[in-house]
Scaffold this motif. Structure first.
Motif, short mmCIF file in Angstrom:
data_model
loop_
_atom_site.label_atom_id
_atom_site.label_comp_id
_atom_site.label_asym_id
_atom_site.label_seq_id
_atom_site.Cartn_x
_atom_site.Cartn_y
_atom_site.Cartn_z
N UNK A 120 15.08 32.98 20.26
CA UNK A 120 13.63 32.93 20.51
C UNK A 120 12.92 32.19 19.38
N UNK A 121 13.32 32.47 18.15
CA UNK A 121 12.71 31.79 17.00
C UNK A 121 13.01 30.30 17.02
N UNK A 131 13.52 28.49 19.69
CA UNK A 131 12.68 27.88 20.73
C UNK A 131 11.25 27.72 20.24
N UNK A 132 10.74 28.72 19.54
CA UNK A 132 9.36 28.64 19.02
C UNK A 132 9.24 27.53 17.97
N UNK A 133 10.31 27.33 17.22
CA UNK A 133 10.27 26.25 16.23
C UNK A 133 10.28 24.89 16.92
N UNK A 134 11.06 24.77 18.00
CA UNK A 134 11.07 23.52 18.76
C UNK A 134 9.68 23.22 19.34
N UNK A 135 8.95 24.27 19.69
CA UNK A 135 7.61 24.10 20.23
C UNK A 135 6.58 23.83 19.14
N UNK A 136 7.01 23.91 17.88
CA UNK A 136 6.10 23.62 16.79
C UNK A 136 5.20 24.78 16.42
N UNK A 193 11.81 31.14 3.99
CA UNK A 193 11.56 31.97 5.15
C UNK A 193 10.91 31.20 6.28
N UNK A 194 10.36 31.94 7.25
CA UNK A 194 9.75 31.33 8.42
C UNK A 194 8.25 31.62 8.42
#
Length: 208
Positions: free
Chosen positions: A49-50, A52-57, A66-67
């Motif tokens: 999930x993280x 995918x969220x990173x791919x979405x920017x 960290x994130x």
């Protein structure tokens, strides 16, 4: 619960957690382990999930730090499209059609730009893998096309598509193999023909 529904539930809970905790753009989010414990999902699901969220920017990972949130609370695309799509049958068809066009465009780029060594790596993976999902197969070509925007759009669309379809379509392995061989031959016409046969498309003739 299917992988797609797990992903959507994690995204929903993560959004709620960010709101409850009062986090804003630039703030650090809990670690993968902490999120797994807090949201009560496995670490591998949280990691996907993280990613995918990173791919979405929406988030960014800084090595050794960290994130961090990029623009999560202000990003309403997922929520708006989800509401729109779930209420409109034509919109559902539009998602499927747009997803197909993006896949064909990416295959076009792969045939034009990818070298034989990269394509052979995918062939080796295919031959060594007995079971794989349609998403896994096309994810490799999305990445190989080297077009980050296509990848981000495709990632969004496939999630919406799966969120409304209770039963995933199962395609024959030989159809994937035919497509893979056409790509390896760098034959665009054969590649698009094999793709349409895989997807059982008969009306994608205007553009291709």
């Amino acid at each position: 619960m299917t992988n797609t529904k797990v992903y959507l539930e994690i995204v929903k809970q993560l959004r709620e957690m960010i709101t409850i905790d009062g986090l804003k753009t630039g703030d650090k989010i809990p670690s993968e382990r902490e999120l797994s414990e807090r949201l009560n999902f496995g670490r591998s699901s949280v990691r996907e999930a993280l990613r995918a969220l990173e791919l979405l920017g929406l988030i960014e990972t800084r090595r050794g730090e960290g994130t961090y949130i990029r623009d999560f609370r202000g990003h309403q695309l997922v929520q708006l499209l989800s509401t729109f799509i779930l209420q409109d049958q034509k919109a559902k068809r539009d998602v499927f059609e747009t997803k197909n066009y993006i896949e064909m465009d990416c295959l076009h780029l792969v045939v034009q730009k990818a070298d034989n060594q990269e394509i052979n790596k995918i062939k080796d993976w295919f031959e060594a893998t007995d079971h794989f999902s349609d998403d896994e197969f096309f994810q490799k070509f999305m990445e190989l096309s080297d077009n980050h925007l296509f990848l981000r759009l495709w990632s969004i669309l496939k999630e919406y598509y799966h969120s409304q379809e209770e039963n995933y379509l199962i395609y024959k392995r030989e159809l994937y193999l035919n497509l893979l061989n056409a790509i390896a031959e760098k034959d665009l016409e054969k590649t698009l023909s094999a793709y349409k046969k895989l997807r059982n498309l008969s009306n994608f003739t205007d553009k291709y």
